[in-house]
Scaffold this active site. Sequence first.
Site, short mmCIF file in Angstrom:
data_model
loop_
_atom_site.label_atom_id
_atom_site.label_comp_id
_atom_site.label_asym_id
_atom_site.label_seq_id
_atom_site.Cartn_x
_atom_site.Cartn_y
_atom_site.Cartn_z
N LYS A 11 0.84 -1.22 0.00
CA LYS A 11 0.00 0.00 0.00
C LYS A 11 0.87 1.27 0.00
O LYS A 11 0.65 2.18 -0.79
CB LYS A 11 -0.93 0.02 1.24
N ARG A 85 -9.64 0.69 8.65
CA ARG A 85 -9.22 -0.67 8.97
C ARG A 85 -10.24 -1.40 9.82
O ARG A 85 -10.00 -2.54 10.21
CB ARG A 85 -7.94 -0.60 9.79
N ARG A 124 11.79 -5.79 4.88
CA ARG A 124 11.71 -4.32 4.77
C ARG A 124 12.73 -3.64 5.69
O ARG A 124 12.92 -4.04 6.83
CB ARG A 124 10.31 -3.85 5.14
N ARG A 157 11.55 -2.15 11.25
CA ARG A 157 10.45 -1.70 12.11
C ARG A 157 10.22 -2.75 13.20
O ARG A 157 10.31 -3.94 12.94
CB ARG A 157 9.17 -1.57 11.27
N ARG A 168 -0.14 -9.25 13.26
CA ARG A 168 -0.75 -8.29 12.32
C ARG A 168 -1.61 -9.01 11.29
O ARG A 168 -2.68 -8.53 10.93
CB ARG A 168 0.34 -7.47 11.61
P1 AP5 Z 1 4.85 -1.55 1.83
O1 AP5 Z 1 4.51 -0.74 0.64
O2 AP5 Z 1 5.53 -0.87 2.98
O3 AP5 Z 1 3.55 -2.35 2.33
P2 AP5 Z 1 2.29 -1.84 3.13
O4 AP5 Z 1 1.11 -2.55 2.59
O5 AP5 Z 1 2.24 -0.35 3.17
O6 AP5 Z 1 2.69 -2.46 4.52
P3 AP5 Z 1 2.64 -1.85 5.96
O7 AP5 Z 1 3.38 -2.85 6.82
O8 AP5 Z 1 3.17 -0.45 6.05
O9 AP5 Z 1 1.16 -1.88 6.21
P4 AP5 Z 1 0.43 -2.03 7.48
O10 AP5 Z 1 -0.92 -1.85 6.99
O11 AP5 Z 1 0.66 -3.21 8.33
O12 AP5 Z 1 1.15 -0.91 8.38
P5 AP5 Z 1 0.80 0.61 8.69
O13 AP5 Z 1 2.05 1.36 8.60
O14 AP5 Z 1 -0.39 1.07 7.95
O15 AP5 Z 1 5.75 -2.78 1.35
C1 AP5 Z 1 6.29 -3.70 2.28
C2 AP5 Z 1 7.68 -4.15 1.77
O16 AP5 Z 1 7.52 -4.87 0.54
C3 AP5 Z 1 8.65 -2.99 1.46
O17 AP5 Z 1 9.96 -3.39 1.82
C4 AP5 Z 1 8.56 -2.83 -0.07
O18 AP5 Z 1 9.78 -2.39 -0.61
C5 AP5 Z 1 8.25 -4.26 -0.52
N1 AP5 Z 1 7.37 -4.29 -1.69
C6 AP5 Z 1 6.26 -3.53 -1.90
N2 AP5 Z 1 5.67 -3.87 -3.07
C7 AP5 Z 1 6.45 -4.88 -3.59
C8 AP5 Z 1 6.36 -5.66 -4.78
N3 AP5 Z 1 5.36 -5.47 -5.67
N4 AP5 Z 1 7.29 -6.62 -4.99
C9 AP5 Z 1 8.30 -6.82 -4.10
N5 AP5 Z 1 8.45 -6.10 -2.95
C10 AP5 Z 1 7.53 -5.15 -2.70
O19 AP5 Z 1 0.33 0.45 10.21
C11 AP5 Z 1 1.24 0.10 11.23
C12 AP5 Z 1 0.49 0.02 12.53
O20 AP5 Z 1 -0.10 1.29 12.86
C13 AP5 Z 1 -0.68 -0.98 12.59
O21 AP5 Z 1 -0.27 -2.31 12.86
C14 AP5 Z 1 -1.52 -0.37 13.71
O22 AP5 Z 1 -0.97 -0.65 14.98
C15 AP5 Z 1 -1.39 1.14 13.45
N6 AP5 Z 1 -2.42 1.65 12.52
C16 AP5 Z 1 -2.21 2.23 11.31
N7 AP5 Z 1 -3.37 2.57 10.73
C17 AP5 Z 1 -4.34 2.19 11.60
C18 AP5 Z 1 -5.76 2.23 11.54
N8 AP5 Z 1 -6.42 2.75 10.49
N9 AP5 Z 1 -6.45 1.73 12.61
C19 AP5 Z 1 -5.81 1.22 13.70
N10 AP5 Z 1 -4.47 1.13 13.79
C20 AP5 Z 1 -3.73 1.61 12.75
#
Ligand code: AP5
Length: 214
Positions: A11, A85, A124, A157, A168
């Site tokens: 994402k 979410r 990552r 992270r 997660r």
């Molecule tokens: P990346 O693009 O970083 O993936 P992502 O889907 O953004 O993953 P996140 O881990 O950031 O998502 P998340 O939803 O768990 O975490 P968030 O930060 O929102 O890609 C991941 C890796 O893969 C990278 O190394 C990239 O280079 C690689 N990659 C990407 N695409 C690729 C491809 N096509 N091929 C190969 N490699 C690839 O949330 C973190 C925490 O915050 C949550 O756990 C929660 O505690 C809190 N939080 C955030 N939002 C909320 C909410 N709305 N409600 C409640 N808690 C929340």
Amino acid sequence: MALFGPPGVGKGTQAARLRDAEGVAHISTGDALRKAVAEGTETGLKAKSYMDRGELVPDEVVIAIAKESLQREGKNGFILDGFPRTVAQAEALDKVLDEIGAPLQVVVNLQAPEDELVRRLSGRRLCSKCGAGYHVESMPSAVEGKCDACGAETVQREDDKPEAIRNRLQVYEAKTAPVIDYYAHKSILRNVDASGPVDEVLRKIESALKSIGD
Ligand code: AP5
């Protein structure tokens, strides 16, 4: 638009590319929460233990962050990343978007097999200074452990460690996956296979966006 999908599906990676291509705001609740933690704000102190364990931060905290960001930056287009979410967050989002007169037109649901999600999350790395993102296999920095952009150390992270990743993925299935039905009923959901390389996934998203209104 909103980019939806499990942890690690890409994402954040795709949102950054779409933001650059379309010049709209990229609103990531995860990034906003990590910034609050780094700055030691009251919100950050509340959120940190949930985030480190891979649990969702309480709805009221996250809804307030998303609302403030949308009101400030969302009037000329936005990409939501990691929000909503829960169904309660989706309902709150509808209200905010009504208020700013910018209804959600499409939710892109990125999908990839679980072993690929684990591979992406566990590999990552992020720059400890400027936040630039890397992957040890698919997007390595030129010098291992050092950021290409600013030379600072790259780090993992806390929630990309094995136990938090497992949690997660379970939390996603239990609390976040039901939001898919919420948007399927509104007929604004588009499923996209996100298992391939970054550029290929971007092309698939762009083609799904062209189908809005079909
Ligand atoms: P990346 O693009 O970083 O993936 P992502 O889907 O953004 O993953 P996140 O881990 O950031 O998502 P998340 O939803 O768990 O975490 P968030 O930060 O929102 O890609 C991941 C890796 O893969 C990278 O190394 C990239 O280079 C690689 N990659 C990407 N695409 C690729 C491809 N096509 N091929 C190969 N490699 C690839 O949330 C973190 C925490 O915050 C949550 O756990 C929660 O505690 C809190 N939080 C955030 N939002 C909320 C909410 N709305 N409600 C409640 N808690 C929340």
